[in-house]
Design a protein around this motif. Structure first.
Motif, PDB file in Angstrom:
ATOM      1  N   ASP A   9       0.827  -1.200   0.000  1.00  0.00           N
ATOM      2  CA  ASP A   9       0.000   0.000   0.000  1.00  0.00           C
ATOM      3  C   ASP A   9       0.869   1.261   0.000  1.00  0.00           C
ATOM      4  O   ASP A   9       0.588   2.224  -0.711  1.00  0.00           O
ATOM      5  CB  ASP A   9      -0.933  -0.010   1.209  1.00  0.00           C
ATOM      6  N   ILE A  10       1.927   1.233   0.764  1.00  0.00           N
ATOM      7  CA  ILE A  10       2.840   2.382   0.829  1.00  0.00           C
ATOM      8  C   ILE A  10       3.531   2.585  -0.517  1.00  0.00           C
ATOM      9  O   ILE A  10       3.617   3.709  -1.021  1.00  0.00           O
ATOM     10  CB  ILE A  10       3.882   2.174   1.953  1.00  0.00           C
ATOM     11  N   LEU A  11       3.996   1.502  -1.137  1.00  0.00           N
ATOM     12  CA  LEU A  11       4.675   1.613  -2.431  1.00  0.00           C
ATOM     13  C   LEU A  11       3.711   1.993  -3.547  1.00  0.00           C
ATOM     14  O   LEU A  11       4.097   2.691  -4.487  1.00  0.00           O
ATOM     15  CB  LEU A  11       5.396   0.311  -2.755  1.00  0.00           C
ATOM     16  N   ALA A  12       2.456   1.573  -3.466  1.00  0.00           N
ATOM     17  CA  ALA A  12       1.459   1.972  -4.467  1.00  0.00           C
ATOM     18  C   ALA A  12       1.215   3.474  -4.400  1.00  0.00           C
ATOM     19  O   ALA A  12       0.982   4.115  -5.428  1.00  0.00           O
ATOM     20  CB  ALA A  12       0.159   1.205  -4.264  1.00  0.00           C
ATOM     21  N   GLU A  14       3.398   5.635  -3.918  1.00  0.00           N
ATOM     22  CA  GLU A  14       4.547   6.308  -4.518  1.00  0.00           C
ATOM     23  C   GLU A  14       4.538   6.278  -6.051  1.00  0.00           C
ATOM     24  O   GLU A  14       5.368   6.923  -6.676  1.00  0.00           O
ATOM     25  CB  GLU A  14       5.849   5.674  -4.017  1.00  0.00           C
ATOM     26  N   GLU A  15       3.625   5.526  -6.658  1.00  0.00           N
ATOM     27  CA  GLU A  15       3.544   5.465  -8.119  1.00  0.00           C
ATOM     28  C   GLU A  15       3.201   6.846  -8.676  1.00  0.00           C
ATOM     29  O   GLU A  15       2.369   7.560  -8.117  1.00  0.00           O
ATOM     30  CB  GLU A  15       2.480   4.460  -8.564  1.00  0.00           C
ATOM     31  N   LEU A  16       3.846   7.205  -9.776  1.00  0.00           N
ATOM     32  CA  LEU A  16       3.606   8.510 -10.392  1.00  0.00           C
ATOM     33  C   LEU A  16       2.343   8.480 -11.247  1.00  0.00           C
ATOM     34  O   LEU A  16       2.105   7.527 -11.987  1.00  0.00           O
ATOM     35  CB  LEU A  16       4.801   8.906 -11.254  1.00  0.00           C
ATOM     36  N   VAL A  17       1.533   9.533 -11.102  1.00  0.00           N
ATOM     37  CA  VAL A  17       0.319   9.679 -11.901  1.00  0.00           C
ATOM     38  C   VAL A  17       0.337  11.061 -12.555  1.00  0.00           C
ATOM     39  O   VAL A  17       0.829  12.028 -11.971  1.00  0.00           O
ATOM     40  CB  VAL A  17      -0.958   9.503 -11.051  1.00  0.00           C
ATOM     41  N   PRO A  18      -0.198  11.165 -13.769  1.00  0.00           N
ATOM     42  CA  PRO A  18      -0.250  12.472 -14.433  1.00  0.00           C
ATOM     43  C   PRO A  18      -1.278  13.369 -13.755  1.00  0.00           C
ATOM     44  O   PRO A  18      -2.363  12.926 -13.388  1.00  0.00           O
ATOM     45  CB  PRO A  18      -0.670  12.149 -15.866  1.00  0.00           C
ATOM     46  N   PRO A  48       3.644  11.834  -7.254  1.00  0.00           N
ATOM     47  CA  PRO A  48       3.322  10.603  -6.539  1.00  0.00           C
ATOM     48  C   PRO A  48       1.826  10.599  -6.216  1.00  0.00           C
ATOM     49  O   PRO A  48       1.233  11.646  -5.959  1.00  0.00           O
ATOM     50  CB  PRO A  48       4.157  10.687  -5.265  1.00  0.00           C
ATOM     51  N   PHE A  49       1.220   9.421  -6.214  1.00  0.00           N
ATOM     52  CA  PHE A  49      -0.221   9.355  -6.015  1.00  0.00           C
ATOM     53  C   PHE A  49      -0.664   9.997  -4.718  1.00  0.00           C
ATOM     54  O   PHE A  49      -1.693  10.668  -4.681  1.00  0.00           O
ATOM     55  CB  PHE A  49      -0.713   7.903  -6.072  1.00  0.00           C
ATOM     56  N   TRP A  50       0.096   9.823  -3.641  1.00  0.00           N
ATOM     57  CA  TRP A  50      -0.323  10.377  -2.352  1.00  0.00           C
ATOM     58  C   TRP A  50      -0.441  11.899  -2.424  1.00  0.00           C
ATOM     59  O   TRP A  50      -1.364  12.483  -1.848  1.00  0.00           O
ATOM     60  CB  TRP A  50       0.619   9.954  -1.225  1.00  0.00           C
ATOM     61  N   LEU A  51       0.467  12.549  -3.147  1.00  0.00           N
ATOM     62  CA  LEU A  51       0.423  14.002  -3.269  1.00  0.00           C
ATOM     63  C   LEU A  51      -0.663  14.431  -4.253  1.00  0.00           C
ATOM     64  O   LEU A  51      -1.419  15.373  -3.991  1.00  0.00           O
ATOM     65  CB  LEU A  51       1.782  14.531  -3.721  1.00  0.00           C
ATOM     66  N   ALA A  52      -0.768  13.733  -5.371  1.00  0.00           N
ATOM     67  CA  ALA A  52      -1.780  14.077  -6.371  1.00  0.00           C
ATOM     68  C   ALA A  52      -3.184  13.935  -5.805  1.00  0.00           C
ATOM     69  O   ALA A  52      -4.057  14.772  -6.067  1.00  0.00           O
ATOM     70  CB  ALA A  52      -1.613  13.192  -7.598  1.00  0.00           C
ATOM     71  N   SER A  53      -3.423  12.910  -5.008  1.00  0.00           N
ATOM     72  CA  SER A  53      -4.769  12.723  -4.448  1.00  0.00           C
ATOM     73  C   SER A  53      -5.103  13.807  -3.428  1.00  0.00           C
ATOM     74  O   SER A  53      -6.227  14.296  -3.390  1.00  0.00           O
ATOM     75  CB  SER A  53      -4.906  11.337  -3.824  1.00  0.00           C
ATOM     76  N   GLU A  54      -4.138  14.199  -2.604  1.00  0.00           N
ATOM     77  CA  GLU A  54      -4.381  15.281  -1.640  1.00  0.00           C
ATOM     78  C   GLU A  54      -4.658  16.602  -2.341  1.00  0.00           C
ATOM     79  O   GLU A  54      -5.558  17.344  -1.961  1.00  0.00           O
ATOM     80  CB  GLU A  54      -3.199  15.433  -0.682  1.00  0.00           C
ATOM     81  N   LEU A  55      -3.874  16.899  -3.376  1.00  0.00           N
ATOM     82  CA  LEU A  55      -4.106  18.134  -4.131  1.00  0.00           C
ATOM     83  C   LEU A  55      -5.427  18.075  -4.896  1.00  0.00           C
ATOM     84  O   LEU A  55      -6.098  19.095  -5.059  1.00  0.00           O
ATOM     85  CB  LEU A  55      -2.939  18.398  -5.082  1.00  0.00           C
ATOM     86  N   HIS A  56      -5.818  16.898  -5.336  1.00  0.00           N
ATOM     87  CA  HIS A  56      -7.103  16.734  -6.029  1.00  0.00           C
ATOM     88  C   HIS A  56      -8.265  17.000  -5.068  1.00  0.00           C
ATOM     89  O   HIS A  56      -9.245  17.647  -5.438  1.00  0.00           O
ATOM     90  CB  HIS A  56      -7.205  15.334  -6.622  1.00  0.00           C
TER      91      HIS A  56
END
Length: 103
Positions: A9-12, A14-18, A48-56
């Motif tokens: 879950d932690i490594l997922a 970290e995956e990069l998303v546009p 990273p997904f964690w940052l993109a989701s928070e900003l979303h």
């Protein structure tokens, strides 16, 4: 919400998303060539997904579907799903797919 002690879950996360910024943001050092630490609206970046989701969730970015979930992959799965190597497209494709679905 993910599992706190689950390494997959932690490594997922970290995956990069546009992502595309919807508004200008100051104090962000995303680009090495940018000395102002400012991101302009409509700037396309990979986060990273964690940052993109928070900003979303804060309506600062729009997250787009990563290429590993694109039309080409869907067509290959439709043609012969048993022989498509999904892990070569994204190591944590299942975990990331579940997280993106929640957005």
């Amino acid at each position: 919400m993910g599992q706190y002690h689950d390494i997959d879950d932690i490594l997922a996360d970290e995956e990069l998303v546009p992502a595309v910024f919807l508004e200008a943001v100051n104090g962000v050092a995303l680009f090495e060539a940018n000395d102002t630490n400012r991101v302009e609206p409509r700037s396309k970046v990979e986060l990273p997904f964690w940052l993109a989701s928070e900003l979303h969730l804060r309506h600062a970015t729009s997250v787009t579907i990563p290429p590993c979930f694109g039309k080409k992959t869907q067509e290959e799965i439709g043609a012969d799903g048993a022989h498509v190597d999904l892990r070569s497209r994204c190591l944590y494709i299942y975990e990331l797919g579940c997280k993106i679905l929640q957005l």
